[in-house]
Write a protein that holds these residues in place. Structure first.
Motif, PDB file in Angstrom:
ATOM      1  N   ASN A 149       0.821  -1.225   0.000  1.00 31.00           N
ATOM      2  CA  ASN A 149       0.000   0.000   0.000  1.00 31.00           C
ATOM      3  C   ASN A 149       0.851   1.270   0.000  1.00 31.00           C
ATOM      4  O   ASN A 149       0.382   2.335   0.408  1.00 31.00           O
ATOM      5  CB  ASN A 149      -0.934   0.020   1.213  1.00 31.00           C
ATOM      6  CG  ASN A 149      -1.844  -1.181   1.256  1.00 31.00           C
ATOM      7  OD1 ASN A 149      -2.319  -1.643   0.221  1.00 31.00           O
ATOM      8  ND2 ASN A 149      -2.084  -1.701   2.454  1.00 31.00           N
ATOM      9  N   ILE A 150       2.111   1.180  -0.469  1.00 34.60           N
ATOM     10  CA  ILE A 150       2.960   2.377  -0.487  1.00 34.60           C
ATOM     11  C   ILE A 150       2.446   3.382  -1.512  1.00 34.60           C
ATOM     12  O   ILE A 150       2.543   4.595  -1.316  1.00 34.60           O
ATOM     13  CB  ILE A 150       4.429   2.000  -0.769  1.00 34.60           C
ATOM     14  CG1 ILE A 150       5.340   3.215  -0.551  1.00 34.60           C
ATOM     15  CG2 ILE A 150       4.602   1.440  -2.170  1.00 34.60           C
ATOM     16  CD1 ILE A 150       6.818   2.886  -0.637  1.00 34.60           C
ATOM     17  N   THR A 151       1.872   2.875  -2.594  1.00 36.98           N
ATOM     18  CA  THR A 151       1.328   3.784  -3.618  1.00 36.98           C
ATOM     19  C   THR A 151       0.116   4.537  -3.073  1.00 36.98           C
ATOM     20  O   THR A 151      -0.001   5.756  -3.254  1.00 36.98           O
ATOM     21  CB  THR A 151       0.916   2.990  -4.874  1.00 36.98           C
ATOM     22  OG1 THR A 151       2.028   2.232  -5.335  1.00 36.98           O
ATOM     23  CG2 THR A 151       0.457   3.932  -5.974  1.00 36.98           C
ATOM     24  N   GLU A 152      -0.774   3.807  -2.391  1.00 37.27           N
ATOM     25  CA  GLU A 152      -1.943   4.457  -1.806  1.00 37.27           C
ATOM     26  C   GLU A 152      -1.530   5.472  -0.746  1.00 37.27           C
ATOM     27  O   GLU A 152      -2.118   6.556  -0.643  1.00 37.27           O
ATOM     28  CB  GLU A 152      -2.871   3.410  -1.187  1.00 37.27           C
ATOM     29  CG  GLU A 152      -3.599   2.525  -2.192  1.00 37.27           C
ATOM     30  CD  GLU A 152      -2.739   1.401  -2.708  1.00 37.27           C
ATOM     31  OE1 GLU A 152      -1.544   1.350  -2.339  1.00 37.27           O
ATOM     32  OE2 GLU A 152      -3.237   0.583  -3.504  1.00 37.27           O
ATOM     33  N   ALA A 153      -0.492   5.146   0.023  1.00 41.22           N
ATOM     34  CA  ALA A 153      -0.011   6.078   1.043  1.00 41.22           C
ATOM     35  C   ALA A 153       0.522   7.353   0.413  1.00 41.22           C
ATOM     36  O   ALA A 153       0.274   8.466   0.915  1.00 41.22           O
ATOM     37  CB  ALA A 153       1.078   5.418   1.885  1.00 41.22           C
ATOM     38  N   ALA A 154       1.242   7.219  -0.700  1.00 46.39           N
ATOM     39  CA  ALA A 154       1.784   8.396  -1.389  1.00 46.39           C
ATOM     40  C   ALA A 154       0.654   9.274  -1.923  1.00 46.39           C
ATOM     41  O   ALA A 154       0.697  10.511  -1.808  1.00 46.39           O
ATOM     42  CB  ALA A 154       2.703   7.962  -2.518  1.00 46.39           C
ATOM     43  N   MET A 155      -0.393   8.646  -2.479  1.00 48.10           N
ATOM     44  CA  MET A 155      -1.505   9.430  -3.020  1.00 48.10           C
ATOM     45  C   MET A 155      -2.353  10.043  -1.909  1.00 48.10           C
ATOM     46  O   MET A 155      -2.924  11.122  -2.079  1.00 48.10           O
ATOM     47  CB  MET A 155      -2.361   8.551  -3.941  1.00 48.10           C
ATOM     48  CG  MET A 155      -1.646   8.209  -5.251  1.00 48.10           C
ATOM     49  SD  MET A 155      -2.703   7.446  -6.511  1.00 48.10           S
ATOM     50  CE  MET A 155      -2.974   5.839  -5.758  1.00 48.10           C
ATOM     51  N   ASP A 156      -2.413   9.369  -0.754  1.00 50.58           N
ATOM     52  CA  ASP A 156      -3.115   9.960   0.392  1.00 50.58           C
ATOM     53  C   ASP A 156      -2.420  11.226   0.882  1.00 50.58           C
ATOM     54  O   ASP A 156      -3.059  12.126   1.433  1.00 50.58           O
ATOM     55  CB  ASP A 156      -3.196   8.948   1.535  1.00 50.58           C
ATOM     56  CG  ASP A 156      -4.194   7.837   1.241  1.00 50.58           C
ATOM     57  OD1 ASP A 156      -5.051   8.035   0.344  1.00 50.58           O
ATOM     58  OD2 ASP A 156      -4.106   6.774   1.882  1.00 50.58           O
TER      59      ASP A 156
END
Length: 263
Positions: free
Chosen positions: A157-164
């Protein structure tokens, strides 16, 4: 103690078996005689003759050009494909991975004949373009296999964290994902470049008249007997690869020491 000695002797014999032929090749590239049976004196005339041989220089030009272009194109396609495969789930992911393994496990002669048949069926004249497409084709799976392990090592979920945190999908890709998988991308690029330079079978079936890489040229020359110019060329290529490996290892060590100091 005895076990360690046996392991060291075994390792020494393996490396001797691997590198003794290369050492002989390098030594006889400086031999004044064409004979490979005895030493006649030190000379650099074969290196001078190599630089004056238009056939070898032309083959070297096409070899390097195809290797650079195919490795860059294959790395771009392979990296994008690896990211897509990593995000897939279930049977579709397993199916794509199995399809990706086929070119790696497939004999080169089968791949070469298949690509030649495809190009002829599509009315694409055999030449530089077909050789380049063939090299890209067999390089892409190796790039995917180099990048996928690095993607698996990333935090979930590193991508989702970056977009958050406000990053766009493009920024998440370029600022987060690509730096994380950079070692795998570089490894895939180097593997592709090496495989492209080394390939003979697929290149033989997919090239046309007037276009030849080093492996095909050396094969044609070897049928008439090994020319010392080939020894000189092989020595130069081995030296360049060795220097590149040393530079890369020194660079990686410095980066590792720098990260360790920061931590």
């Amino acid at each position: 103690m005895v076990e360690k000695s046996i392991k060291r002797i075994y390792a020494f014999l393996i490396y001797l078996f691997l590198y003794a032929p290369i050492a002989v090749l390098i030594i006889f590239s400086f031999n004044d005689s064409k004979s490979r049976a005895h030493w006649s004196g030190f000379t650099l005339k074969w290196y001078q003759a190599l630089l004056q041989d238009n056939q070898i220089l032309t083959a070297l030009y096409y070899t390097i050009l195809v290797a650079i272009l195919s490795s860059i194109i294959a790395t771009i396609i392979g990296t994008i494909s690896a990211i897509g495969i990593h995000s897939m789930k279930g049977i579709s992911k397993k199916l794509i991975l199995n399809v990706n393994y086929l070119p790696v496990l497939n004999p080169d002669i089968v791949t070469g004949v298949a690509l030649m048949s495809l190009f002829i069926f599509a009315n694409i004249p055999l030449g530089f373009t077909t050789m380049l497409l063939a090299h890209v084709t067999f390089n892409v799976p190796y790039v995917i296999l180099s990048v996928l392990p690095k993607l698996r090592q990333m935090p979930k979920n590193i991508t989702e964290a970056a977009m958050d945190l406000g990053a766009t999908p493009a920024q998440a890709l370029t600022k987060v994902i690509l730096p994380q998988i950079k070692p795998g991308i570089i490894s895939g690029l180097l593997i592709s470049f090496t495989l492209s330079i080394d390939d003979f079978v697929i290149s033989f079936f997919t090239t046309g008249s007037g276009i030849s890489n080093l492996s095909i040229t050396i094969y044609s020359m070897a049928r008439r007997g090994i020319n010392p110019k080939i020894n000189a060329l092989s020595t130069l290529m081995f030296s360049v690869v060795l220097i590149l490996l040393v530079v890369i290892n020194i660079r990686d060590k410095k980066e590792g020491d720098f990260k360790h100091e920061i931590i």
